[in-house]
Scaffold this motif. Structure first.
Motif, short mmCIF file in Angstrom:
data_model
loop_
_atom_site.label_atom_id
_atom_site.label_comp_id
_atom_site.label_asym_id
_atom_site.label_seq_id
_atom_site.Cartn_x
_atom_site.Cartn_y
_atom_site.Cartn_z
N ARG A 23 -29.20 44.91 6.68
CA ARG A 23 -29.46 46.03 5.76
C ARG A 23 -30.60 46.89 6.25
O ARG A 23 -30.60 48.12 6.07
CB ARG A 23 -29.74 45.48 4.36
CG ARG A 23 -28.55 44.77 3.74
CD ARG A 23 -28.82 44.34 2.30
NE ARG A 23 -27.73 43.48 1.82
CZ ARG A 23 -27.85 42.18 1.58
NH1 ARG A 23 -29.03 41.59 1.74
NH2 ARG A 23 -26.81 41.48 1.16
N ALA A 24 -31.59 46.27 6.89
CA ALA A 24 -32.72 47.03 7.43
C ALA A 24 -32.27 47.94 8.58
O ALA A 24 -32.92 48.95 8.87
CB ALA A 24 -33.80 46.06 7.93
N GLN A 25 -31.14 47.61 9.18
CA GLN A 25 -30.59 48.43 10.28
C GLN A 25 -29.55 49.43 9.78
O GLN A 25 -28.88 50.09 10.57
CB GLN A 25 -29.94 47.52 11.32
CG GLN A 25 -30.87 46.51 11.97
CD GLN A 25 -30.14 45.48 12.81
OE1 GLN A 25 -29.13 45.78 13.45
NE2 GLN A 25 -30.63 44.25 12.82
N GLY A 26 -29.41 49.54 8.46
CA GLY A 26 -28.44 50.47 7.91
C GLY A 26 -27.03 49.94 7.90
O GLY A 26 -26.07 50.71 7.82
N LEU A 27 -26.89 48.62 7.92
CA LEU A 27 -25.57 47.98 7.92
C LEU A 27 -25.35 47.22 6.62
O LEU A 27 -26.30 46.79 5.97
CB LEU A 27 -25.44 47.02 9.11
CG LEU A 27 -25.60 47.64 10.51
CD1 LEU A 27 -25.64 46.53 11.56
CD2 LEU A 27 -24.46 48.61 10.80
N VAL A 28 -24.10 47.05 6.27
CA VAL A 28 -23.74 46.27 5.09
C VAL A 28 -23.02 45.00 5.55
O VAL A 28 -22.00 45.09 6.24
CB VAL A 28 -22.80 47.07 4.15
CG1 VAL A 28 -22.38 46.20 2.97
CG2 VAL A 28 -23.48 48.33 3.66
N LEU A 83 -17.11 44.80 -4.22
CA LEU A 83 -18.38 45.38 -3.78
C LEU A 83 -19.49 44.80 -4.63
O LEU A 83 -19.39 44.73 -5.86
CB LEU A 83 -18.36 46.90 -3.92
CG LEU A 83 -17.48 47.70 -2.97
CD1 LEU A 83 -17.34 49.14 -3.46
CD2 LEU A 83 -18.05 47.69 -1.55
N GLN A 84 -20.57 44.39 -3.97
CA GLN A 84 -21.75 43.91 -4.70
C GLN A 84 -22.84 44.97 -4.58
O GLN A 84 -23.10 45.49 -3.48
CB GLN A 84 -22.23 42.58 -4.13
CG GLN A 84 -21.24 41.45 -4.29
CD GLN A 84 -21.71 40.16 -3.65
OE1 GLN A 84 -22.90 39.96 -3.40
NE2 GLN A 84 -20.77 39.27 -3.37
N TYR A 85 -23.50 45.28 -5.72
CA TYR A 85 -24.51 46.32 -5.75
C TYR A 85 -25.87 45.75 -6.12
O TYR A 85 -25.97 44.75 -6.85
CB TYR A 85 -24.15 47.41 -6.77
CG TYR A 85 -22.92 48.20 -6.44
CD1 TYR A 85 -23.00 49.36 -5.68
CD2 TYR A 85 -21.66 47.80 -6.89
CE1 TYR A 85 -21.86 50.10 -5.37
CE2 TYR A 85 -20.52 48.54 -6.59
CZ TYR A 85 -20.63 49.69 -5.84
OH TYR A 85 -19.50 50.42 -5.55
N HIS A 86 -26.93 46.41 -5.64
CA HIS A 86 -28.29 46.04 -6.03
C HIS A 86 -28.47 46.39 -7.50
O HIS A 86 -28.10 47.49 -7.93
CB HIS A 86 -29.31 46.80 -5.17
CG HIS A 86 -30.71 46.30 -5.32
ND1 HIS A 86 -31.50 46.62 -6.41
CD2 HIS A 86 -31.47 45.49 -4.52
CE1 HIS A 86 -32.68 46.05 -6.27
NE2 HIS A 86 -32.68 45.35 -5.15
N PRO A 87 -29.03 45.48 -8.31
CA PRO A 87 -29.13 45.73 -9.75
C PRO A 87 -30.05 46.89 -10.14
O PRO A 87 -29.93 47.44 -11.23
CB PRO A 87 -29.67 44.40 -10.30
CG PRO A 87 -30.34 43.75 -9.13
CD PRO A 87 -29.54 44.16 -7.94
N VAL A 88 -30.98 47.27 -9.25
CA VAL A 88 -31.92 48.34 -9.56
C VAL A 88 -31.57 49.64 -8.85
O VAL A 88 -31.43 50.69 -9.45
CB VAL A 88 -33.37 47.93 -9.20
CG1 VAL A 88 -34.34 49.08 -9.46
CG2 VAL A 88 -33.78 46.69 -9.99
N THR A 89 -31.38 49.56 -7.53
CA THR A 89 -31.13 50.77 -6.73
C THR A 89 -29.66 51.17 -6.71
O THR A 89 -29.33 52.28 -6.31
CB THR A 89 -31.59 50.56 -5.29
OG1 THR A 89 -30.80 49.53 -4.67
CG2 THR A 89 -33.07 50.16 -5.25
N ASP A 90 -28.76 50.25 -7.10
CA ASP A 90 -27.32 50.49 -7.07
C ASP A 90 -26.78 50.67 -5.66
O ASP A 90 -25.70 51.21 -5.46
CB ASP A 90 -26.97 51.71 -7.93
CG ASP A 90 -25.56 51.60 -8.53
OD1 ASP A 90 -25.13 50.47 -8.79
OD2 ASP A 90 -24.90 52.64 -8.70
N GLU A 91 -27.55 50.23 -4.67
CA GLU A 91 -27.11 50.30 -3.28
C GLU A 91 -26.10 49.20 -3.02
O GLU A 91 -26.14 48.12 -3.62
CB GLU A 91 -28.32 50.13 -2.33
CG GLU A 91 -28.03 50.49 -0.89
CD GLU A 91 -27.73 51.98 -0.70
OE1 GLU A 91 -26.54 52.36 -0.86
OE2 GLU A 91 -28.66 52.74 -0.40
N ILE A 92 -25.15 49.46 -2.11
CA ILE A 92 -24.14 48.45 -1.76
C ILE A 92 -24.80 47.34 -0.95
O ILE A 92 -25.44 47.59 0.06
CB ILE A 92 -23.00 49.08 -0.96
CG1 ILE A 92 -22.29 50.16 -1.79
CG2 ILE A 92 -21.99 48.01 -0.54
CD1 ILE A 92 -21.25 50.94 -1.01
#
Length: 208
Positions: A23-28, A83-92
């Motif tokens: 995720r730090a590299q912009g990957l999911v 798809l799983q999302y971050h509960p705060v940022t809503d990021e994938i």
């Protein structure tokens, strides 16, 4: 139905720490699996995945995946299963791909879209949609983007059930035929429902 070309990288390692680094590299981080496919961990570019999911949010997507693995490539056809999302940022945070065959029937959830203005609403009723999606079975190329339900003739007290809807050619509805999809409540019914909900809330507060 939209077909998307997407490249993914097979990842040999899994785990929370690996996922954080991806995720730090912009990957999911993600996985692909299917009825005849053992789960394979992979990673896709976040920006590319988001671009397609948001641009075609109202369409069903089929992904032509190119899986890269140390210089070799493997082709897969897949749907996004979860798809799983971050509960705060809503990021994938994670994506599940489900491998399919264009010659084999699949089961998918398709959104319902109400069309028209119910005549029961024009006389003071309240339109209530009871079912948001329907499960359909069909070949991947026949997956509808949405199921349109015409409510124009719906009067107060009327109900449209799954069995009242005619599926597109080559598509089967798998939901219970007697499942209500949409109805128009009379003003009295709406008031009674509100009173029941209010009573239930009061009883809950009292018990606490």
């Amino acid at each position: 139905m939209k077909t998307i070309e997407l490249t993914a990288t097979i990842r040999p390692k899994t785990g929370k720490e690996i996922a954080r680094k991806l995720r730090a590299q912009g990957l999911v981080p993600g996985v692909i699996y299917g009825p005849e496919t053992e789960p394979v961990p992979l990673a896709v570019k976040l920006n590319e995945l988001k671009k397609y999911l948001y641009r075609y949010r109202d369409e069903q997507l089929i992904f032509n995946l190119t899986l890269e693995n140390n210089g070799s490539t493997l082709k897969k056809i897949a749907l996004v299963k979860d798809l799983q999302y971050h509960p705060v940022t809503d990021e994938i945070l994670h994506v599940d791909f489900y491998e399919i065959s264009m010659e084999r029937e699949v089961e998918v959830e398709v959104p319902i879209e109400l069309v028209g203005k119910a005549k029961g609403v024009e006389t003071g009723g309240h339109l209530q949609q009871l079912l948001q999606t329907m499960t359909v079975a069909c070949l991947p190329g026949l997956i509808p983007d949405k199921i349109e339900v015409d409510v124009s003739e719906l009067d107060q007290g009327d109900v449209i059930h799954v069995k009242d809807l005619t599926p597109p050619e080559g598509v089967r509805y798998l939901d219970n035929p007697d499942e209500p999809v949409v109805t128009v409540l009379a003003p009295e019914e709406e008031k009674e429902e509100a009173e029941v909900e209010e009573t239930a809330e009061t009883e809950t507060e009292t018990s606490e």
